[in-house]
Design a protein around this motif. Structure first.
Motif, PDB file in Angstrom:
ATOM      1  N   ALA A 263       0.824  -1.214   0.000  1.00 26.91           N
ATOM      2  CA  ALA A 263       0.000   0.000   0.000  1.00 26.91           C
ATOM      3  C   ALA A 263       0.858   1.264   0.000  1.00 26.91           C
ATOM      4  O   ALA A 263       0.562   2.242  -0.708  1.00 26.91           O
ATOM      5  CB  ALA A 263      -0.934  -0.009   1.205  1.00 26.91           C
ATOM      6  N   LEU A 264       1.925   1.266   0.795  1.00 33.28           N
ATOM      7  CA  LEU A 264       2.809   2.433   0.841  1.00 33.28           C
ATOM      8  C   LEU A 264       3.481   2.663  -0.502  1.00 33.28           C
ATOM      9  O   LEU A 264       3.558   3.807  -0.989  1.00 33.28           O
ATOM     10  CB  LEU A 264       3.859   2.233   1.938  1.00 33.28           C
ATOM     11  N   ALA A 265       3.967   1.593  -1.137  1.00 34.26           N
ATOM     12  CA  ALA A 265       4.610   1.738  -2.441  1.00 34.26           C
ATOM     13  C   ALA A 265       3.605   2.208  -3.495  1.00 34.26           C
ATOM     14  O   ALA A 265       3.934   3.040  -4.358  1.00 34.26           O
ATOM     15  CB  ALA A 265       5.248   0.419  -2.858  1.00 34.26           C
ATOM     16  N   ALA A 266       2.393   1.693  -3.443  1.00 37.77           N
ATOM     17  CA  ALA A 266       1.368   2.106  -4.411  1.00 37.77           C
ATOM     18  C   ALA A 266       1.017   3.577  -4.248  1.00 37.77           C
ATOM     19  O   ALA A 266       0.870   4.316  -5.242  1.00 37.77           O
ATOM     20  CB  ALA A 266       0.119   1.240  -4.237  1.00 37.77           C
ATOM     21  N   LEU A 267       0.885   4.030  -3.005  1.00 39.53           N
ATOM     22  CA  LEU A 267       0.554   5.433  -2.764  1.00 39.53           C
ATOM     23  C   LEU A 267       1.683   6.349  -3.220  1.00 39.53           C
ATOM     24  O   LEU A 267       1.453   7.388  -3.853  1.00 39.53           O
ATOM     25  CB  LEU A 267       0.271   5.636  -1.277  1.00 39.53           C
ATOM     26  N   ARG A 268       2.923   5.981  -2.929  1.00 38.95           N
ATOM     27  CA  ARG A 268       4.064   6.795  -3.357  1.00 38.95           C
ATOM     28  C   ARG A 268       4.206   6.786  -4.876  1.00 38.95           C
ATOM     29  O   ARG A 268       4.648   7.779  -5.471  1.00 38.95           O
ATOM     30  CB  ARG A 268       5.336   6.287  -2.698  1.00 38.95           C
ATOM     31  N   LEU A 269       3.853   5.679  -5.513  1.00 35.71           N
ATOM     32  CA  LEU A 269       3.891   5.639  -6.975  1.00 35.71           C
ATOM     33  C   LEU A 269       2.856   6.583  -7.566  1.00 35.71           C
ATOM     34  O   LEU A 269       3.108   7.248  -8.582  1.00 35.71           O
ATOM     35  CB  LEU A 269       3.650   4.208  -7.457  1.00 35.71           C
ATOM     36  N   ARG A 270       1.690   6.659  -6.943  1.00 35.90           N
ATOM     37  CA  ARG A 270       0.658   7.578  -7.415  1.00 35.90           C
ATOM     38  C   ARG A 270       1.093   9.026  -7.228  1.00 35.90           C
ATOM     39  O   ARG A 270       0.830   9.900  -8.073  1.00 35.90           O
ATOM     40  CB  ARG A 270      -0.648   7.309  -6.667  1.00 35.90           C
ATOM     41  N   LEU A 271       1.785   9.304  -6.103  1.00 33.93           N
ATOM     42  CA  LEU A 271       2.239  10.666  -5.816  1.00 33.93           C
ATOM     43  C   LEU A 271       3.556  10.993  -6.497  1.00 33.93           C
ATOM     44  O   LEU A 271       4.013  12.145  -6.411  1.00 33.93           O
ATOM     45  CB  LEU A 271       2.387  10.854  -4.298  1.00 33.93           C
ATOM     46  N   ARG A 272       4.190   9.985  -7.131  1.00 36.45           N
ATOM     47  CA  ARG A 272       5.469  10.160  -7.823  1.00 36.45           C
ATOM     48  C   ARG A 272       6.522  10.732  -6.885  1.00 36.45           C
ATOM     49  O   ARG A 272       7.250  11.675  -7.223  1.00 36.45           O
ATOM     50  CB  ARG A 272       5.306  11.071  -9.035  1.00 36.45           C
ATOM     51  N   SER A 273       6.610  10.168  -5.690  1.00 36.79           N
ATOM     52  CA  SER A 273       7.542  10.678  -4.688  1.00 36.79           C
ATOM     53  C   SER A 273       8.926  10.057  -4.781  1.00 36.79           C
ATOM     54  O   SER A 273       9.814  10.452  -4.023  1.00 36.79           O
ATOM     55  CB  SER A 273       6.974  10.432  -3.290  1.00 36.79           C
ATOM     56  N   ALA A 274       9.133   9.106  -5.681  1.00 38.71           N
ATOM     57  CA  ALA A 274      10.440   8.471  -5.846  1.00 38.71           C
ATOM     58  C   ALA A 274      10.478   7.820  -7.223  1.00 38.71           C
ATOM     59  O   ALA A 274       9.507   7.866  -7.987  1.00 38.71           O
ATOM     60  CB  ALA A 274      10.693   7.440  -4.742  1.00 38.71           C
ATOM     61  N   LEU A 357      -9.462  -5.752   0.609  1.00 39.31           N
ATOM     62  CA  LEU A 357      -8.409  -4.962   1.243  1.00 39.31           C
ATOM     63  C   LEU A 357      -7.147  -4.945   0.377  1.00 39.31           C
ATOM     64  O   LEU A 357      -6.481  -3.910   0.239  1.00 39.31           O
ATOM     65  CB  LEU A 357      -8.099  -5.534   2.622  1.00 39.31           C
ATOM     66  N   LEU A 358      -6.824  -6.094  -0.235  1.00 39.23           N
ATOM     67  CA  LEU A 358      -5.666  -6.162  -1.115  1.00 39.23           C
ATOM     68  C   LEU A 358      -5.862  -5.290  -2.356  1.00 39.23           C
ATOM     69  O   LEU A 358      -4.942  -4.585  -2.791  1.00 39.23           O
ATOM     70  CB  LEU A 358      -5.400  -7.617  -1.515  1.00 39.23           C
ATOM     71  N   ILE A 359      -7.049  -5.338  -2.923  1.00 41.19           N
ATOM     72  CA  ILE A 359      -7.341  -4.508  -4.097  1.00 41.19           C
ATOM     73  C   ILE A 359      -7.274  -3.025  -3.737  1.00 41.19           C
ATOM     74  O   ILE A 359      -6.758  -2.198  -4.503  1.00 41.19           O
ATOM     75  CB  ILE A 359      -8.720  -4.875  -4.678  1.00 41.19           C
ATOM     76  N   ALA A 360      -7.784  -2.673  -2.554  1.00 36.26           N
ATOM     77  CA  ALA A 360      -7.713  -1.277  -2.117  1.00 36.26           C
ATOM     78  C   ALA A 360      -6.271  -0.823  -1.917  1.00 36.26           C
ATOM     79  O   ALA A 360      -5.936   0.345  -2.168  1.00 36.26           O
ATOM     80  CB  ALA A 360      -8.502  -1.106  -0.815  1.00 36.26           C
ATOM     81  N   ALA A 361      -5.404  -1.738  -1.468  1.00 38.97           N
ATOM     82  CA  ALA A 361      -4.001  -1.382  -1.251  1.00 38.97           C
ATOM     83  C   ALA A 361      -3.284  -1.079  -2.561  1.00 38.97           C
ATOM     84  O   ALA A 361      -2.429  -0.183  -2.623  1.00 38.97           O
ATOM     85  CB  ALA A 361      -3.285  -2.506  -0.508  1.00 38.97           C
ATOM     86  N   ILE A 362      -3.615  -1.827  -3.614  1.00 43.22           N
ATOM     87  CA  ILE A 362      -2.915  -1.632  -4.886  1.00 43.22           C
ATOM     88  C   ILE A 362      -3.623  -0.641  -5.795  1.00 43.22           C
ATOM     89  O   ILE A 362      -3.071  -0.272  -6.849  1.00 43.22           O
ATOM     90  CB  ILE A 362      -2.774  -2.979  -5.634  1.00 43.22           C
ATOM     91  N   TRP A 363      -4.836  -0.192  -5.415  1.00 46.49           N
ATOM     92  CA  TRP A 363      -5.620   0.655  -6.298  1.00 46.49           C
ATOM     93  C   TRP A 363      -4.914   1.948  -6.696  1.00 46.49           C
ATOM     94  O   TRP A 363      -4.976   2.352  -7.867  1.00 46.49           O
ATOM     95  CB  TRP A 363      -6.961   0.971  -5.631  1.00 46.49           C
ATOM     96  N   PRO A 364      -4.209   2.665  -5.779  1.00 47.39           N
ATOM     97  CA  PRO A 364      -3.543   3.908  -6.202  1.00 47.39           C
ATOM     98  C   PRO A 364      -2.497   3.709  -7.294  1.00 47.39           C
ATOM     99  O   PRO A 364      -2.210   4.648  -8.037  1.00 47.39           O
ATOM    100  CB  PRO A 364      -2.892   4.410  -4.901  1.00 47.39           C
ATOM    101  N   ALA A 365      -1.924   2.496  -7.400  1.00 43.74           N
ATOM    102  CA  ALA A 365      -0.859   2.260  -8.381  1.00 43.74           C
ATOM    103  C   ALA A 365      -1.371   1.723  -9.696  1.00 43.74           C
ATOM    104  O   ALA A 365      -0.582   1.564 -10.635  1.00 43.74           O
ATOM    105  CB  ALA A 365       0.173   1.284  -7.803  1.00 43.74           C
ATOM    106  N   LEU A 366      -2.656   1.420  -9.801  1.00 42.23           N
ATOM    107  CA  LEU A 366      -3.142   0.781 -11.022  1.00 42.23           C
ATOM    108  C   LEU A 366      -2.991   1.690 -12.232  1.00 42.23           C
ATOM    109  O   LEU A 366      -2.494   1.278 -13.284  1.00 42.23           O
ATOM    110  CB  LEU A 366      -4.610   0.373 -10.845  1.00 42.23           C
ATOM    111  N   ARG A 367      -3.391   2.938 -12.096  1.00 42.31           N
ATOM    112  CA  ARG A 367      -3.331   3.826 -13.255  1.00 42.31           C
ATOM    113  C   ARG A 367      -1.894   4.116 -13.696  1.00 42.31           C
ATOM    114  O   ARG A 367      -1.564   3.932 -14.869  1.00 42.31           O
ATOM    115  CB  ARG A 367      -4.071   5.124 -12.950  1.00 42.31           C
ATOM    116  N   PRO A 368      -0.982   4.561 -12.792  1.00 39.45           N
ATOM    117  CA  PRO A 368       0.396   4.770 -13.258  1.00 39.45           C
ATOM    118  C   PRO A 368       1.106   3.481 -13.618  1.00 39.45           C
ATOM    119  O   PRO A 368       2.007   3.474 -14.452  1.00 39.45           O
ATOM    120  CB  PRO A 368       1.071   5.458 -12.056  1.00 39.45           C
ATOM    121  N   GLY A 369       0.705   2.358 -13.011  1.00 39.02           N
ATOM    122  CA  GLY A 369       1.353   1.095 -13.352  1.00 39.02           C
ATOM    123  C   GLY A 369       0.944   0.591 -14.720  1.00 39.02           C
ATOM    124  O   GLY A 369       1.778   0.171 -15.531  1.00 39.02           O
TER     125      GLY A 369
END
Length: 394
Positions: A263-274, A357-369
């Motif tokens: 979830a943390l990696a997906a959120l940071r990927l959405r925010l492009r923080s790294a 819960l797993l789908i919600a964790a990866i949801w922020p990364a789906l579009r940029p991924g």
């Protein structure tokens, strides 16, 4: 057949140490060796890695055959399970990828030839896959990164990163050993789970590889291979007969830490923080931990396969038209995507709320991924500056 399997197993475990010793004994110094000599020994390391992966590949059908016929290769202190041989094969494939990848400039002189260290660390991690005692497995998982830190991190400014690696791995190995030696089954599972989370750099101790990538790909490859081997080992351990309370605590901690890391990696990927490569690698490690918590070692191996194989080739990302670079991008993304689909299916078969819960964790990364698949965008460089346009696509 058992004698043949014993011989192949012995050769596959001994060969990485022997090959590393030959390269270390006759390899050139990183400062004084001329380019022609360095190239010759780099090719020798690549050829030795092919021999290692060939021996590891021979182990897989032999172990499957012995398992199906009711036989087994047990040497008292070692068990050759089919899942363990698959994990060893993946480790050796990553070694081949690292040996054949274009080398980066040597900035600091290591204590031995740099091409020798990956063979030794891969041999130690392969022993961790095969050993029967959990405490011995933890010792091997500790010794590999310690050896890499001692032999590779010799330059100025690397003392702090080396100390942090040693502190994290030593603490994790101590927790694992304390857990499996504790008489209380509840404490056993909790301590061992916390130790494996530390060794695998899972949340809340998620390790960013950006700093190591700025120095040398080989250093980050060593950390990544050690983390992946830790997850493969713990995915095997949860399939072994354990007290129910111990297994529940161990698997629950792995699932929770893996889900948080994902979830943390997906959120940071959405925010492009790294960098996208670093975040997708963390997401792969989290997905592997979730698969280990579900007691599915093959899915965990599939989740870590992409980063292990593709990371050494991202130094070519400055050449967008390179076919090898495009193949590296696909090798990085596709196995993890397949592992994600399998993990969602497995979780849905166990518990629908956990699947959501797993789908919600990866949801922020789906579009940029997903955007990385059809566009053919090359992932950011492992080292060096990134352009604004490429950073925007990531």
């Amino acid at each position: 057949m058992i004698i043949t399997a014993d011989i192949i197993l012995f050769l596959s475990l001994v060969w990485p140490f022997l090959a590393g010793a030959i390269i270390a004994a006759f390899g050139p110094d990183s400062r004084t060796g001329d380019e022609e000599t360095k190239s010759r020994f780099s090719q020798l390391a690549a050829n030795f890695s092919l021999v290692a992966v060939g021996l590891a590949a021979l182990n897989v059908p032999l172990s499957i055959y012995l398992a199906t016929t009711g036989q087994g290769v047990e040497l008292g202190w070692m068990i050759e399970a089919p899942l363990a041989t698959v994990g060893c094969l993946i480790l050796h494939v990553s070694l081949v990828s690292q040996c054949f990848a274009p080398p980066l400039p040597e900035e600091e002189r290591a204590l031995v030839a740099r091409d020798a260290v990956p063979f030794w660390t891969t041999g130690l991690l392969s022993l961790a896959m095969m050993l029967s005692e959990p405490v011995a497995r933890a010792a091997m998982l500790l010794s590999a990164p310690v050896l890499a830190v001692i032999l590779l991190n010799t330059g100025a400014g690397r003392a702090l990163s080396g100390w942090n690696t040693l502190r994290r791995t030593a603490t994790g190995a101590l927790l694992v050993c304390s857990g499996f030696l504790h008489p209380d089954p509840i404490i056993e599972g909790m301590l061992a789970g916390c130790g494996f989370c530390l060794l695998a750099s899972l949340f809340p101790c998620t390790l960013s590889l950006n700093a190591t990538r700025k120095d040398r790909t080989g250093d980050s490859s060593e950390i990544l291979r050690a983390n992946a081997a830790t997850l493969a080992v713990v995915a095997l351990l949860v399939t072994f007969p354990l007290p129910p309370v111990t297994a529940l605590g161990l698997r629950g901690l792995l699932f929770a830490a893996g889900l948080a890391t994902l979830a943390l990696a997906a959120l940071r990927l959405r925010l492009r923080s790294a960098q996208a490569t670093s975040l997708l690698t963390q997401a792969s490690m989290g997905l592997a931990a979730v698969s280990a918590g579900l007691a599915h070692p093959l899915v965990a191996d599939l989740a870590v396969f992409g980063p292990l194989v593709a990371t050494p080739w991202f130094s070519l990302s400055g050449k967008p038209d390179s076919r090898v670079t495009l193949l590296a991008d696909r090798a990085f993304l596709l196995p993890g995507f397949a592992a994600l689909l399998l993990a969602v299916m497995l979780v849905a078969g166990t518990s629908l709320p956990l699947a959501l819960l797993l789908i919600a964790a990866i949801w922020p990364a789906l579009r940029p991924g997903v955007r990385l698949f059809p566009s053919g965008v090359v992932l950011p460089k492992v080292s060096g500056a990134r352009s604004d346009s490429r950073e925007g696509h990531s």
